[in-house]
Design a protein around this motif. Structure first.
Motif, mmCIF file in Angstrom:
data_model
loop_
_atom_site.group_PDB
_atom_site.id
_atom_site.type_symbol
_atom_site.label_atom_id
_atom_site.label_comp_id
_atom_site.label_asym_id
_atom_site.label_seq_id
_atom_site.Cartn_x
_atom_site.Cartn_y
_atom_site.Cartn_z
ATOM 1 N N ALA A 37 49.942 40.813 36.452
ATOM 2 C CA ALA A 37 48.621 41.170 35.929
ATOM 3 C C ALA A 37 48.058 40.060 35.036
ATOM 4 N N ILE A 38 48.908 39.463 34.216
ATOM 5 C CA ILE A 38 48.452 38.357 33.356
ATOM 6 C C ILE A 38 48.071 37.148 34.203
ATOM 7 N N PHE A 39 48.874 36.848 35.225
ATOM 8 C CA PHE A 39 48.546 35.736 36.125
ATOM 9 C C PHE A 39 47.185 35.953 36.785
ATOM 10 N N VAL A 40 46.945 37.155 37.285
ATOM 11 C CA VAL A 40 45.667 37.448 37.938
ATOM 12 C C VAL A 40 44.521 37.314 36.943
ATOM 13 N N THR A 41 44.735 37.760 35.724
ATOM 14 C CA THR A 41 43.689 37.659 34.702
ATOM 15 C C THR A 41 43.345 36.206 34.399
ATOM 16 N N LEU A 42 44.357 35.374 34.252
ATOM 17 C CA LEU A 42 44.119 33.988 33.855
ATOM 18 C C LEU A 42 43.702 33.085 35.012
ATOM 19 N N CYS A 43 44.187 33.356 36.216
ATOM 20 C CA CYS A 43 43.988 32.412 37.318
ATOM 21 C C CYS A 43 43.069 32.892 38.430
ATOM 22 N N CYS A 44 42.879 34.165 38.568
ATOM 23 C CA CYS A 44 42.155 34.649 39.747
ATOM 24 C C CYS A 44 40.898 35.432 39.400
ATOM 25 N N ASN A 45 41.076 36.597 38.830
ATOM 26 C CA ASN A 45 39.968 37.532 38.709
ATOM 27 C C ASN A 45 40.134 38.307 37.403
ATOM 28 N N ILE A 46 39.302 38.013 36.446
ATOM 29 C CA ILE A 46 39.475 38.597 35.115
ATOM 30 C C ILE A 46 39.254 40.113 35.124
ATOM 31 N N LEU A 47 38.313 40.601 35.917
ATOM 32 C CA LEU A 47 38.035 42.033 35.939
ATOM 33 C C LEU A 47 39.236 42.824 36.469
ATOM 34 N N PHE A 48 39.730 42.446 37.640
ATOM 35 C CA PHE A 48 40.894 43.132 38.198
ATOM 36 C C PHE A 48 42.122 42.923 37.311
ATOM 37 N N GLY A 49 42.253 41.729 36.738
ATOM 38 C CA GLY A 49 43.405 41.433 35.900
ATOM 39 C C GLY A 49 43.483 42.299 34.658
#
Length: 115
Positions: A37-49
């Motif tokens: 979840a942290i990886f997705v927030t920082l690297c991909c998509n802040i909303l989904f993360g």
């Protein structure tokens, strides 16, 4: 003592009341997928993360309360949201690249045609 604490975070032992033929049930703490979840927030998509982080923390809280079924369910939701964030970001990047390349080719063709 520290090793014992670390071990208790990973494995929970629940025993029946002392009686003849008492049973020991060993359950592992379900994953909360916080790292993903942290990886997705920082690297991909802040909303989904951010949404995935919220479910991950709820999963961890349920595991602390020894409600492993709810913790497992919320952990799976956190993982699903994280994966959805990564996939949606990949799709958006592909669409943007296709649109930019198509626009660049059209612009190059228009300038060549007008000469």
């Amino acid at each position: 003592m520290q090793q014992q604490q670390q071990q208790s975070n990973n494995t929970v032992v629940v025993t029946a009341p002392p009686a003849a033929g008492g049973t020991v049930i060993i359950q592992q703490r379900p994953s909360d997928y916080l790292e993903l979840a942290i990886f997705v927030t920082l690297c991909c998509n802040i909303l989904f993360g951010v949404i995935a982080i919220i479910f991950s923390v709820l999963s961890s809280s349920d595991a602390d309360d020894r409600n492993y079924e709810r913790a497992r369910a919320k952990g799976k939701i956190a993982m699903s949201i994280s994966l959805a964030g990564m996939i949606s970001t990949i799709i958006i990047v592909i669409i943007v690249v296709v649109v930019v390349v198509t626009a660049a080719k059209k612009a190059a063709a228009d300038t060549t045609f007008n000469r």
